[in-house]
Design a protein around this motif. Structure first.
Motif, PDB file in Angstrom:
ATOM      1  N   VAL A 153       0.853  -1.184   0.000  1.00 60.40           N
ATOM      2  CA  VAL A 153       0.000   0.000   0.000  1.00 60.40           C
ATOM      3  C   VAL A 153       0.891   1.237   0.000  1.00 60.40           C
ATOM      4  O   VAL A 153       1.939   1.259   0.656  1.00 60.40           O
ATOM      5  N   GLY A 154       0.498   2.246  -0.737  1.00 61.34           N
ATOM      6  CA  GLY A 154       1.157   3.545  -0.672  1.00 61.34           C
ATOM      7  C   GLY A 154       0.405   4.434   0.298  1.00 61.34           C
ATOM      8  O   GLY A 154      -0.763   4.773   0.067  1.00 61.34           O
ATOM      9  N   VAL A 155       1.053   4.793   1.416  1.00 61.35           N
ATOM     10  CA  VAL A 155       0.421   5.608   2.454  1.00 61.35           C
ATOM     11  C   VAL A 155       0.913   7.042   2.328  1.00 61.35           C
ATOM     12  O   VAL A 155       2.120   7.292   2.259  1.00 61.35           O
ATOM     13  N   LEU A 156      -0.019   7.978   2.302  1.00 59.22           N
ATOM     14  CA  LEU A 156       0.323   9.397   2.236  1.00 59.22           C
ATOM     15  C   LEU A 156      -0.085  10.081   3.532  1.00 59.22           C
ATOM     16  O   LEU A 156      -1.246   9.985   3.956  1.00 59.22           O
ATOM     17  N   LEU A 157       0.877  10.739   4.152  1.00 60.40           N
ATOM     18  CA  LEU A 157       0.642  11.595   5.320  1.00 60.40           C
ATOM     19  C   LEU A 157       1.159  12.974   4.932  1.00 60.40           C
ATOM     20  O   LEU A 157       2.291  13.348   5.229  1.00 60.40           O
ATOM     21  N   ILE A 158       0.339  13.721   4.237  1.00 59.60           N
ATOM     22  CA  ILE A 158       0.746  14.984   3.637  1.00 59.60           C
ATOM     23  C   ILE A 158       0.291  16.145   4.506  1.00 59.60           C
ATOM     24  O   ILE A 158      -0.907  16.359   4.712  1.00 59.60           O
ATOM     25  N   ALA A 159       1.269  16.880   5.030  1.00 56.21           N
ATOM     26  CA  ALA A 159       0.981  18.079   5.844  1.00 56.21           C
ATOM     27  C   ALA A 159      -0.014  17.773   6.946  1.00 56.21           C
ATOM     28  O   ALA A 159      -1.000  18.497   7.135  1.00 56.21           O
ATOM     29  N   ILE A 160       0.241  16.714   7.709  1.00 51.85           N
ATOM     30  CA  ILE A 160      -0.716  16.300   8.732  1.00 51.85           C
ATOM     31  C   ILE A 160      -0.095  16.181  10.114  1.00 51.85           C
ATOM     32  O   ILE A 160      -0.749  16.460  11.115  1.00 51.85           O
ATOM     33  N   VAL A 161       1.185  15.763  10.211  1.00 53.02           N
ATOM     34  CA  VAL A 161       1.738  15.533  11.550  1.00 53.02           C
ATOM     35  C   VAL A 161       1.982  16.827  12.315  1.00 53.02           C
ATOM     36  O   VAL A 161       2.225  16.781  13.519  1.00 53.02           O
ATOM     37  N   HIS A 162       1.897  17.980  11.644  1.00 49.79           N
ATOM     38  CA  HIS A 162       2.046  19.229  12.406  1.00 49.79           C
ATOM     39  C   HIS A 162       0.830  19.497  13.297  1.00 49.79           C
ATOM     40  O   HIS A 162       0.846  20.420  14.106  1.00 49.79           O
ATOM     41  N   PHE A 163      -0.216  18.686  13.175  1.00 50.11           N
ATOM     42  CA  PHE A 163      -1.358  18.793  14.084  1.00 50.11           C
ATOM     43  C   PHE A 163      -1.108  18.035  15.389  1.00 50.11           C
ATOM     44  O   PHE A 163      -1.944  18.095  16.299  1.00 50.11           O
ATOM     45  N   ILE A 164      -0.012  17.296  15.477  1.00 51.40           N
ATOM     46  CA  ILE A 164       0.333  16.544  16.686  1.00 51.40           C
ATOM     47  C   ILE A 164       1.507  17.248  17.345  1.00 51.40           C
ATOM     48  O   ILE A 164       2.605  17.296  16.790  1.00 51.40           O
ATOM     49  N   GLU A 165       1.298  17.787  18.523  1.00 49.66           N
ATOM     50  CA  GLU A 165       2.311  18.643  19.149  1.00 49.66           C
ATOM     51  C   GLU A 165       3.528  17.872  19.635  1.00 49.66           C
ATOM     52  O   GLU A 165       4.653  18.338  19.489  1.00 49.66           O
ATOM     53  N   ASP A 166       3.327  16.716  20.225  1.00 48.80           N
ATOM     54  CA  ASP A 166       4.427  15.978  20.839  1.00 48.80           C
ATOM     55  C   ASP A 166       5.147  15.124  19.801  1.00 48.80           C
ATOM     56  O   ASP A 166       4.517  14.352  19.067  1.00 48.80           O
ATOM     57  N   ASP A 167       6.475  15.240  19.730  1.00 51.37           N
ATOM     58  CA  ASP A 167       7.253  14.493  18.743  1.00 51.37           C
ATOM     59  C   ASP A 167       7.107  12.991  18.928  1.00 51.37           C
ATOM     60  O   ASP A 167       6.937  12.244  17.956  1.00 51.37           O
ATOM     61  N   ALA A 168       7.186  12.529  20.173  1.00 53.40           N
ATOM     62  CA  ALA A 168       7.087  11.096  20.429  1.00 53.40           C
ATOM     63  C   ALA A 168       5.726  10.554  20.013  1.00 53.40           C
ATOM     64  O   ALA A 168       5.625   9.452  19.457  1.00 53.40           O
ATOM     65  N   GLU A 169       4.684  11.322  20.266  1.00 60.05           N
ATOM     66  CA  GLU A 169       3.343  10.902  19.862  1.00 60.05           C
ATOM     67  C   GLU A 169       3.221  10.855  18.344  1.00 60.05           C
ATOM     68  O   GLU A 169       2.639   9.919  17.774  1.00 60.05           O
ATOM     69  N   ALA A 170       3.765  11.856  17.668  1.00 54.70           N
ATOM     70  CA  ALA A 170       3.718  11.878  16.206  1.00 54.70           C
ATOM     71  C   ALA A 170       4.455  10.677  15.619  1.00 54.70           C
ATOM     72  O   ALA A 170       3.973  10.035  14.673  1.00 54.70           O
ATOM     73  N   LEU A 171       5.618  10.358  16.176  1.00 47.05           N
ATOM     74  CA  LEU A 171       6.378   9.196  15.704  1.00 47.05           C
ATOM     75  C   LEU A 171       5.615   7.902  15.955  1.00 47.05           C
ATOM     76  O   LEU A 171       5.611   6.998  15.118  1.00 47.05           O
ATOM     77  N   ARG A 172       4.949   7.806  17.099  1.00 43.22           N
ATOM     78  CA  ARG A 172       4.159   6.616  17.410  1.00 43.22           C
ATOM     79  C   ARG A 172       3.022   6.440  16.410  1.00 43.22           C
ATOM     80  O   ARG A 172       2.754   5.323  15.943  1.00 43.22           O
ATOM     81  N   VAL A 173       2.360   7.534  16.070  1.00 47.26           N
ATOM     82  CA  VAL A 173       1.259   7.479  15.119  1.00 47.26           C
ATOM     83  C   VAL A 173       1.723   6.913  13.782  1.00 47.26           C
ATOM     84  O   VAL A 173       1.099   6.010  13.209  1.00 47.26           O
TER      85      VAL A 173
END
Length: 268
Positions: A153-173
């Motif tokens: 599958v090709g997964v796109l996360l385009i301009a979205i992780v800036h909505f998650i403040e915590d770096d560790a949480e963003a990486l986990r997602v």
């Protein structure tokens, strides 16, 4: 958020997805969104070029994965409001049988997006789901009918992780999405950064915060960490306008105009 079972589109207040639509030249926005967009453009006039470059990056990534890597299944997480050409239009110009799942958690997006997809046809669905818990969309019947997790599958996360403040949480997602995908799948991301023009971007962040929107900028090492364990496609992590440029970029765009890193990585 709802009135008599219907979603209140809250047209009197600006909304992040509709501001983005307006700045990209879309028509699915209202006066408050246009006012907010113009206010942001006054703070940082490069914002439109930046957003257009990010959108063009998505187009090139999708075309690359479909044409050069043979990917026929796509998942667009946090897709926002559809703005033509959409992901399914890009990949189906390469393979008419390509399938696409769009997913978002925003009730305003979910209220407007399905009808905006128009005649997308079979093999394209819009699914409600929270990127912080990918099971909320991966376990839906619509997802399972559209994508086969036994195949890449090709997964796109385009301009979205800036909505998650915590770096560790963003990486986990990001990591938990990848963990559910088979070998040979690809991750494409664009990640907001202020490393090229920090002063006006600090004011843009303040404006977004005033509107109730999160905007987190990340430096290059943090952006690169999202791709740990993946095989990066050339040229690696670069500003989005430098990833496989195809000659269609607007003239006169400077590095300081672009506040996004982008990259594509393959899961071994």
């Amino acid at each position: 958020m709802s009135i008599d079972g219907q979603v209140d589109l809250e047209t009197e207040r600006a909304h992040g997805a509709r501001i983005y639509d307006y700045i990209l030249g879309g028509t699915d926005n209202f006066a408050a969104d246009r006012e907010a967009g113009e206010g942001s453009l006054r703070i940082w006039p490069a914002l439109r070029a930046h957003m257009q470059a990010n959108r063009a990056f998505m187009h090139r990534v999708a075309r690359f994965l479909a044409a050069e890597r043979g990917i026929t299944q796509f998942l667009d997480i946090g897709s926002g409001l559809p703005t033509s050409p959409n992901l399914h239009e890009i990949v189906r110009s390469v393979d008419p049988a390509a399938t696409v799942v769009y997913t978002d958690i925003d009730p305003l997006v979910l209220a407007q997006a399905p009808s905006m997809l128009g005649a997308a046809g079979a093999g394209t669905v819009y699914v409600a789901g929270d990127m912080r818990d990918p099971r909320t969309f991966i376990d839906t019947p619509e997802f399972r009918r559209t994508l086969d997790l036994g195949e890449p599958v090709g997964v796109l996360l385009i301009a979205i992780v800036h909505f998650i403040e915590d770096d560790a949480e963003a990486l986990r997602v990001v990591r938990q999405v990848l963990d559910l995908l088979p070998s040979g799948s690809f991750l494409a991301m664009s990640i907001a950064t202020d490393e090229f023009d920090p002063v006006p971007l600090a004011r843009v962040r303040e404006e977004y915060n005033r509107l109730g929107e999160t905007l987190i900028f990340r430096d290059r090492p943090t952006a690169l960490s999202f791709f740990d364990g993946l095989e990066l496609e050339e040229p690696g992590l670069v500003q989005v306008h430098k990833w496989h440029p195809d000659g269609t970029e607007p003239a006169g765009v400077r590095d300081s105009d672009i506040a996004m890193y982008g990259a594509v990585g393959r899961k071994p």
